[in-house]
Design a protein around this motif. Structure first.
Motif, PDB file in Angstrom:
ATOM      1  N   VAL A 193     -14.048  -3.398  21.243  1.00 44.08           N
ATOM      2  CA  VAL A 193     -12.670  -3.875  21.160  1.00 44.08           C
ATOM      3  C   VAL A 193     -11.755  -2.656  21.168  1.00 44.08           C
ATOM      4  O   VAL A 193     -11.965  -1.721  20.404  1.00 44.08           O
ATOM      5  CB  VAL A 193     -12.467  -4.672  19.862  1.00 44.08           C
ATOM      6  CG1 VAL A 193     -11.087  -5.291  19.833  1.00 44.08           C
ATOM      7  CG2 VAL A 193     -13.537  -5.728  19.723  1.00 44.08           C
ATOM      8  N   PRO A 194     -10.728  -2.646  22.024  1.00 46.40           N
ATOM      9  CA  PRO A 194      -9.790  -1.517  21.984  1.00 46.40           C
ATOM     10  C   PRO A 194      -8.932  -1.603  20.724  1.00 46.40           C
ATOM     11  O   PRO A 194      -8.394  -2.660  20.408  1.00 46.40           O
ATOM     12  CB  PRO A 194      -8.956  -1.697  23.250  1.00 46.40           C
ATOM     13  CG  PRO A 194      -9.083  -3.126  23.599  1.00 46.40           C
ATOM     14  CD  PRO A 194     -10.390  -3.618  23.063  1.00 46.40           C
ATOM     15  N   HIS A 195      -8.862  -0.511  19.992  1.00 44.70           N
ATOM     16  CA  HIS A 195      -8.033  -0.481  18.791  1.00 44.70           C
ATOM     17  C   HIS A 195      -6.606  -0.107  19.176  1.00 44.70           C
ATOM     18  O   HIS A 195      -6.391   0.650  20.126  1.00 44.70           O
ATOM     19  CB  HIS A 195      -8.579   0.538  17.797  1.00 44.70           C
ATOM     20  CG  HIS A 195      -9.940   0.199  17.290  1.00 44.70           C
ATOM     21  ND1 HIS A 195     -10.165  -0.732  16.310  1.00 44.70           N
ATOM     22  CD2 HIS A 195     -11.150   0.635  17.669  1.00 44.70           C
ATOM     23  CE1 HIS A 195     -11.452  -0.843  16.095  1.00 44.70           C
ATOM     24  NE2 HIS A 195     -12.090  -0.035  16.912  1.00 44.70           N
ATOM     25  N   PRO A 196      -5.613  -0.630  18.460  1.00 47.41           N
ATOM     26  CA  PRO A 196      -4.235  -0.242  18.768  1.00 47.41           C
ATOM     27  C   PRO A 196      -4.044   1.266  18.523  1.00 47.41           C
ATOM     28  O   PRO A 196      -4.643   1.832  17.601  1.00 47.41           O
ATOM     29  CB  PRO A 196      -3.399  -1.067  17.800  1.00 47.41           C
ATOM     30  CG  PRO A 196      -4.331  -1.591  16.788  1.00 47.41           C
ATOM     31  CD  PRO A 196      -5.691  -1.612  17.387  1.00 47.41           C
ATOM     32  N   SER A 197      -3.231   1.873  19.339  1.00 47.44           N
ATOM     33  CA  SER A 197      -3.014   3.316  19.219  1.00 47.44           C
ATOM     34  C   SER A 197      -2.230   3.618  17.944  1.00 47.44           C
ATOM     35  O   SER A 197      -1.590   2.739  17.358  1.00 47.44           O
ATOM     36  CB  SER A 197      -2.233   3.810  20.426  1.00 47.44           C
ATOM     37  OG  SER A 197      -0.940   3.258  20.383  1.00 47.44           O
ATOM     38  N   ALA A 198      -2.299   4.865  17.516  1.00 46.91           N
ATOM     39  CA  ALA A 198      -1.576   5.282  16.311  1.00 46.91           C
ATOM     40  C   ALA A 198      -0.071   5.055  16.479  1.00 46.91           C
ATOM     41  O   ALA A 198       0.620   4.661  15.550  1.00 46.91           O
ATOM     42  CB  ALA A 198      -1.857   6.762  16.032  1.00 46.91           C
ATOM     43  N   ARG A 199       0.411   5.245  17.721  1.00 46.79           N
ATOM     44  CA  ARG A 199       1.833   5.064  18.000  1.00 46.79           C
ATOM     45  C   ARG A 199       2.244   3.598  17.794  1.00 46.79           C
ATOM     46  O   ARG A 199       3.272   3.286  17.210  1.00 46.79           O
ATOM     47  CB  ARG A 199       2.104   5.481  19.455  1.00 46.79           C
ATOM     48  CG  ARG A 199       3.302   6.428  19.635  1.00 46.79           C
ATOM     49  CD  ARG A 199       3.317   6.939  21.066  1.00 46.79           C
ATOM     50  NE  ARG A 199       3.378   5.861  22.048  1.00 46.79           N
ATOM     51  CZ  ARG A 199       4.523   5.292  22.450  1.00 46.79           C
ATOM     52  NH1 ARG A 199       5.667   5.703  21.971  1.00 46.79           N
ATOM     53  NH2 ARG A 199       4.512   4.337  23.352  1.00 46.79           N
ATOM     54  N   LEU A 200       1.355   2.697  18.287  1.00 47.21           N
ATOM     55  CA  LEU A 200       1.630   1.260  18.180  1.00 47.21           C
ATOM     56  C   LEU A 200       1.662   0.833  16.705  1.00 47.21           C
ATOM     57  O   LEU A 200       2.548   0.081  16.274  1.00 47.21           O
ATOM     58  CB  LEU A 200       0.536   0.499  18.940  1.00 47.21           C
ATOM     59  CG  LEU A 200       0.848  -0.897  19.438  1.00 47.21           C
ATOM     60  CD1 LEU A 200       2.087  -0.896  20.310  1.00 47.21           C
ATOM     61  CD2 LEU A 200      -0.339  -1.447  20.212  1.00 47.21           C
ATOM     62  N   LEU A 201       0.712   1.336  15.933  1.00 46.19           N
ATOM     63  CA  LEU A 201       0.658   0.993  14.516  1.00 46.19           C
ATOM     64  C   LEU A 201       1.895   1.516  13.794  1.00 46.19           C
ATOM     65  O   LEU A 201       2.477   0.827  12.957  1.00 46.19           O
ATOM     66  CB  LEU A 201      -0.601   1.575  13.871  1.00 46.19           C
ATOM     67  CG  LEU A 201      -1.895   0.786  14.080  1.00 46.19           C
ATOM     68  CD1 LEU A 201      -3.048   1.491  13.379  1.00 46.19           C
ATOM     69  CD2 LEU A 201      -1.766  -0.635  13.575  1.00 46.19           C
ATOM     70  N   ALA A 202       2.296   2.742  14.154  1.00 40.68           N
ATOM     71  CA  ALA A 202       3.472   3.325  13.515  1.00 40.68           C
ATOM     72  C   ALA A 202       4.700   2.476  13.819  1.00 40.68           C
ATOM     73  O   ALA A 202       5.515   2.179  12.937  1.00 40.68           O
ATOM     74  CB  ALA A 202       3.666   4.762  14.010  1.00 40.68           C
ATOM     75  N   ARG A 203       4.795   2.038  15.081  1.00 38.63           N
ATOM     76  CA  ARG A 203       5.924   1.204  15.494  1.00 38.63           C
ATOM     77  C   ARG A 203       5.909  -0.134  14.736  1.00 38.63           C
ATOM     78  O   ARG A 203       6.936  -0.622  14.292  1.00 38.63           O
ATOM     79  CB  ARG A 203       5.831   0.966  17.004  1.00 38.63           C
ATOM     80  CG  ARG A 203       6.936   0.179  17.609  1.00 38.63           C
ATOM     81  CD  ARG A 203       8.150   1.054  17.929  1.00 38.63           C
ATOM     82  NE  ARG A 203       7.851   2.096  18.895  1.00 38.63           N
ATOM     83  CZ  ARG A 203       7.684   1.874  20.208  1.00 38.63           C
ATOM     84  NH1 ARG A 203       7.747   0.650  20.680  1.00 38.63           N
ATOM     85  NH2 ARG A 203       7.457   2.858  21.024  1.00 38.63           N
ATOM     86  N   TYR A 204       4.691  -0.673  14.583  1.00 41.12           N
ATOM     87  CA  TYR A 204       4.540  -1.960  13.888  1.00 41.12           C
ATOM     88  C   TYR A 204       5.008  -1.839  12.442  1.00 41.12           C
ATOM     89  O   TYR A 204       5.785  -2.665  11.949  1.00 41.12           O
ATOM     90  CB  TYR A 204       3.067  -2.389  13.951  1.00 41.12           C
ATOM     91  CG  TYR A 204       2.765  -3.662  13.203  1.00 41.12           C
ATOM     92  CD1 TYR A 204       3.092  -4.891  13.756  1.00 41.12           C
ATOM     93  CD2 TYR A 204       2.170  -3.631  11.944  1.00 41.12           C
ATOM     94  CE1 TYR A 204       2.820  -6.066  13.069  1.00 41.12           C
ATOM     95  CE2 TYR A 204       1.902  -4.789  11.250  1.00 41.12           C
ATOM     96  CZ  TYR A 204       2.231  -5.994  11.816  1.00 41.12           C
ATOM     97  OH  TYR A 204       1.981  -7.156  11.139  1.00 41.12           O
ATOM     98  N   ALA A 205       4.562  -0.759  11.767  1.00 41.85           N
ATOM     99  CA  ALA A 205       4.966  -0.541  10.376  1.00 41.85           C
ATOM    100  C   ALA A 205       6.471  -0.324  10.293  1.00 41.85           C
ATOM    101  O   ALA A 205       7.140  -0.829   9.392  1.00 41.85           O
ATOM    102  CB  ALA A 205       4.226   0.669   9.808  1.00 41.85           C
ATOM    103  N   HIS A 206       6.992   0.375  11.278  1.00 40.73           N
ATOM    104  CA  HIS A 206       8.415   0.690  11.305  1.00 40.73           C
ATOM    105  C   HIS A 206       9.238  -0.590  11.449  1.00 40.73           C
ATOM    106  O   HIS A 206      10.198  -0.819  10.711  1.00 40.73           O
ATOM    107  CB  HIS A 206       8.689   1.632  12.481  1.00 40.73           C
ATOM    108  CG  HIS A 206      10.065   2.162  12.496  1.00 40.73           C
ATOM    109  ND1 HIS A 206      10.447   3.237  11.717  1.00 40.73           N
ATOM    110  CD2 HIS A 206      11.172   1.775  13.179  1.00 40.73           C
ATOM    111  CE1 HIS A 206      11.725   3.469  11.915  1.00 40.73           C
ATOM    112  NE2 HIS A 206      12.183   2.611  12.798  1.00 40.73           N
ATOM    113  N   ASP A 207       8.831  -1.465  12.393  1.00 43.64           N
ATOM    114  CA  ASP A 207       9.560  -2.721  12.622  1.00 43.64           C
ATOM    115  C   ASP A 207       9.504  -3.622  11.400  1.00 43.64           C
ATOM    116  O   ASP A 207      10.467  -4.315  11.059  1.00 43.64           O
ATOM    117  CB  ASP A 207       8.960  -3.469  13.817  1.00 43.64           C
ATOM    118  CG  ASP A 207       9.280  -2.768  15.130  1.00 43.64           C
ATOM    119  OD1 ASP A 207       9.978  -1.733  15.073  1.00 43.64           O
ATOM    120  OD2 ASP A 207       8.820  -3.249  16.177  1.00 43.64           O
ATOM    121  N   ALA A 208       8.345  -3.615  10.734  1.00 43.46           N
ATOM    122  CA  ALA A 208       8.191  -4.497   9.570  1.00 43.46           C
ATOM    123  C   ALA A 208       9.173  -4.125   8.475  1.00 43.46           C
ATOM    124  O   ALA A 208       9.594  -4.971   7.698  1.00 43.46           O
ATOM    125  CB  ALA A 208       6.749  -4.415   9.049  1.00 43.46           C
TER     126      ALA A 208
END
Lengths: 268, 285
Positions: B3-18
């Motif tokens: 399974v491809p894991h989300p990139s660190a950038r994507l996770l950072a963006r997700y945390a940021h948006d939340a």
């Protein structure tokens, strides 16, 4: 925050009614207890009313697929219930609380519900969480590790409801679940029923007309193994006149419909 | 498939948006703007099933979303003293839970009876100076009949109606409970047969034939009636001749053994072909 939705949750249902019976006949011993019943039930809470011996328990047993219909068609979730193919898969999606259910007295509530979850072929990984959730929903979390023989009658019945809902069934069959509950517990139980009926087809057989009035979206009245009335609680109440016996509009409607069906049966 | 894991950038963006106020632009915006709805869904669906990525997300929440991190810390600060006082529910050991899937608690009384009666009969037989008929030959056919009844009959298994409605009811449960019963019975009888010097086949084949016989008959007329019928048969063809003639009944002569073997095979075949009968309530009658 948005919740992720799985494919199974949004899959379209391949059937129109959760339960569909046409000319259903089911034998209880030698007697034909359900005799030519036509019924279609969708999601919601359906109160199954009727006098003693009307065939309520036999009907619920046939819906639980433990009795084979003698005649007619019965489809549950789009699957013919009389046939053997697909019965196992069908049963995984049914929850059933019999009227007088026996249990192993040495089991604790948790062990009892766990054992039933195993019998319902739930994945072993999901069982502990599902059991805890079911026990909490019926308000037995503080008694979860008490042995069944130490529980009061009402608690045993709630443990029975917990085992029925542990597999998150699409069809939930409860035969006389409010017997032995005190008034406060009955109120809580009605709330539970309403929340269960939001996503599945719940059938509650009962003698108590007021339970139906409070918690059911739909009333099914049977007598002599046949359907007498199906409709909303308000329509049931509207069927009665002040002349009919009963203390509440619902009870008067109930006795009005029953006396009508008896007259019909007697005249022909 | 990995399974491809989300990139660190994507996770950072997700945390940021939340951490952003609803509807408003995130404070100190990251380049590229907020995540699109489908990306949020994909990340969340992955996070639900991947502990590794949840840990990665937890690491970035501290710097990207201090408000969320503060909230989580506050909740933990309140929960921790409570968590210390909670005693985990006492759980039965694993083997006990496993055992319940093979044998109902209702079978315990049968178990105790079998484990007591057989040695007692052997001792009594030996003390009497070794009679003409070994007790293992008398007991072998009737004990499995009682065992099957104990695990299926309505009067003996209280949970019969709950069990009957479950998907596992049917051939699988029949085989499990029967196998569990035989796993107890056969060693006990083997020991008894060894002490009294009886050939194993001489008691084993009638024992198995009566087992499948009870199951077949139970599928037709209900287990209680089947057990009563077969105990009657046992009394008539085995006990009565022993009492009347004081010698080995003719049905247990070594020459009759193939018949018992044939009955067992036939019974097993009928049980398998009629497996759907065991999913209905009628079996427990």
């Amino acid at each position: 925050m948005t919740r992720a939705v799985g494919a199974a949750e949004v899959a379209p249902t391949p059937y129109a009614w959760e339960i569909r019976a046409e000319g259903l006949k089911v034998r209880a011993g030698r007697r034909m207890a359900v005799d030519g019943l036509d019924l279609s039930l969708g999601t919601g809470v359906h109160g199954l009313l009727g006098p003693n011996g009307a065939g309520k328990t036999t009907l619920i047993r046939a819906l639980a697929t433990v009795l084979r219909p003698a005649d007619g068609t019965l489809e549950l979730l789009g699957v013919p219930a009389g046939g053997q193919a697909g019965r196992r898969e069908l049963r995984r999606r049914i929850g059933y609380l019999p009227q007088d259910f026996g249990y192993y007295k040495r089991f604790t509530v948790r062990e009892f519900v766990e054992y039933m979850a195993w019998l319902k072929e739930m994945p072993a990984k999901e069982i502990p969480a599902a059991v805890q959730h079911a026990v909490e929903r019926v308000g037995l979390a503080d008694r979860a590790d008490h042995r069944m023989r130490t529980l009061s009658g009402g608690m045993v019945r709630r443990a029975g409801v917990a085992q029925a809902i542990v597999n998150d069934p699409r069809i939930l069959l409860l035969d006389e679940p409010t017997v032995g509950l005190d008034p406060a517990q009955r109120l809580r139980f009605r709330e539970l029923l309403q929340s269960l009926g939001a996503g599945s087809c719940v059938i509650v057989s009962t003698h108590l007309v007021e339970d139906v009035a409070a918690a059911c979206t739909d009333v099914v009245l049977i007598a002599g193994g046949e359907l007498v009335f199906q409709g909303t609680p308000a329509r049931l109440a509207g069927a009665g006149t002040p002349d009919h016996p009963g203390d509440t509009p619902m009870e008067r409607g109930y006795s009005a419909l029953l006396s009508r069906s008896e007259q019909g049966g007697g005249a022909w | 498939m990995t399974v491809p894991h989300p990139s660190a950038r994507l996770l950072a963006r997700y945390a940021h948006d939340a951490a952003a106020p609803p509807g408003g632009a995130p404070a100190g915006a990251l380049p590229g703007g907020a995540l699109a709805g489908d990306e949020v869904w994909a990340v969340e669906a992955h996070l639900e099933s991947c502990a590794e990525c949840r840990a990665r997300l937890a690491a970035v929440v501290g710097e990207r979303a201090p408000a969320v991190a503060a909230l989580v810390d506050a909740v933990w600060a309140e929960l921790e003293p409570l968590a210390a006082t909670i005693v985990p529910a006492p759980r039965r050991p694993r083997w006990a839970r496993r055992l319940a899937t093979w044998m109902t608690p209702a079978m315990l009384s049968w178990l105790v009876m079998t484990a007591l009666v057989t040695p007692l009969a052997v001792v009594a037989h030996e003390m009497a100076g070794g009679g003409r008929v070994a007790p293992v030959l008398v007991l072998a056919p009737v004990l499995p009949v009682l065992g099957v009844a104990a695990s299926w009959a309505r009067g003996l298994d209280p949970a019969y109606e709950l069990v009957a409605g479950t998907p596992r009811a049917g051939l699988e449960l029949v085989l499990r409970r029967t196998a569990a019963m035989l796993a107890v019975l056969v060693p006990v009888l083997l020991a008894a047969g060894w002490v009294t010097g009886v050939m194993a086949a001489q008691w084993l084949l009638p024992c198995l034939a009566f087992t499948t016989g009870t199951l077949v008959l139970g599928g037709l007329i209900g287990m209680t009636r089947a057990a009563v019928a077969l105990v009657t048969v046992w009394a008539a063809v085995i006990v009565a001749p022993i009492l009347a003639l004081s010698r080995l009944p003719s049905v247990l002569e070594p020459g009759v053994l193939p018949v018992w073997g044939g009955l067992f095979v036939l019974g097993a075949a009928v049980v398998i072909t009629r497996k759907h009968a065991y999913t209905l309530l009628g079996v427990h009658r």
